[in-house]
Design an enzyme around this catalytic site. Structure first.
Site, PDB file in Angstrom:
ATOM      1  CE  LYS A 108     117.677  55.626  67.114  1.00  0.00           C
ATOM      2  NZ  LYS A 108     118.114  54.211  66.932  1.00  0.00           N
ATOM      3  CG  HIS A 110     113.906  55.661  69.229  1.00  0.00           C
ATOM      4  ND1 HIS A 110     113.818  56.731  68.364  1.00  0.00           N
ATOM      5  CD2 HIS A 110     114.272  54.593  68.462  1.00  0.00           C
ATOM      6  CE1 HIS A 110     114.089  56.347  67.141  1.00  0.00           C
ATOM      7  NE2 HIS A 110     114.383  55.048  67.167  1.00  0.00           N
TER       8      HIS A 110
END
Length: 226
Positions: A108, A110
């Site tokens: 990921k 974020h």
């Protein structure tokens, strides 16, 4: 139905449970190695709360009886995620509360970011997964744990098929479990093995399941390892 009494009662109990849950079936099935197997084991069939909870009980009981010293659990994506969480819950119920973590296939960019989710990966770690085929996925999990600065000590699985692994399309003289033990240096904690299934079927002689013993034994003699 009463489980066959054998040297490993937990394994015999697990074989019976896998049959009742539909996770263990007989027929003709093509394996990842392209072999025609007379049986098929699929943990994806432990597909409701009761089945998953009982599966976790088998993992926890085997782990606690193994003497393996560990500080946390790690579930490799994807099946290992659910298994590690379920086993952590059962261990806590039994008074052994340990953290767990798992990895994503894709990082990921974020939020918390990265590929690891859950508790910080530290200390002595047991990898929890369904089976070992050729050991490649367990090498990846081991490397993730090492990169996090922790110590992978063991792999807990539900079934050891005790058959030859393949390398570059050819059979080799060791199994995936033996590869993990010898090459990766990890102890393997298994709920049941193919030999336990054969023992269970042998005790069913004359019954509906007894007829499968000869076919499973022939498969073991052709593709099995010591």
């Amino acid at each position: 139905m009463v489980a066959a009494v054998g040297q490993d009662d937990l394994a015999q109990e697990f074989v019976q449970f896998a049959l009742e849950a539909g996770a263990l079936r007989f027929g003709e099935f093509t394996t990842k190695a392209g072999r025609l197997s007379p049986y098929f084991f699929n943990t994806g069939q432990f597909d409701d709360g009761v089945k998953l909870g009982r599966l976790a009980q088998f993992y926890a009981r085997r782990l606690l009886a193994s003497g393996i010293e560990f500080d946390m659990l790690f579930g490799p994506a994807y099946k290992g995620i659910t298994l590690a969480a379920a086993v952590a819950i059962e261990l806590a119920r039994l008074g052994r509360n340990v953290p767990y973590a798992y990895n994503r296939k894709e990082a990921k960019d974020h939020g918390e970011g990265g590929t690891l989710v859950g508790a910080p990966v530290r200390g002595r770690v047991v990898i929890v997964d369904d089976v070992i085929t050729d050991g490649g996925a367990k090498r990846e999990a081991r490397d993730i744990i090492l990169a996090a600065g922790a110590q992978p000590v063991a792999v807990a699985i539900s079934m050891d098929r005790q058959e030859k692994a393949t390398s570059e399309g050819r059979d080799v003289d060791y199994s995936g479990v033996q590869f993990v033990e010898r090459q990766l240096g990890l102890q393997v904690c298994t709920i049941a093995k193919l030999s336990d299934l054969l023992q269970y079927l042998q005790h069913q002689a004359g019954g509906a399941l007894g007829e499968h013993h000869a076919r499973v034994l022939a498969y073991r003699e052709r593709y099995g390892v010591a």
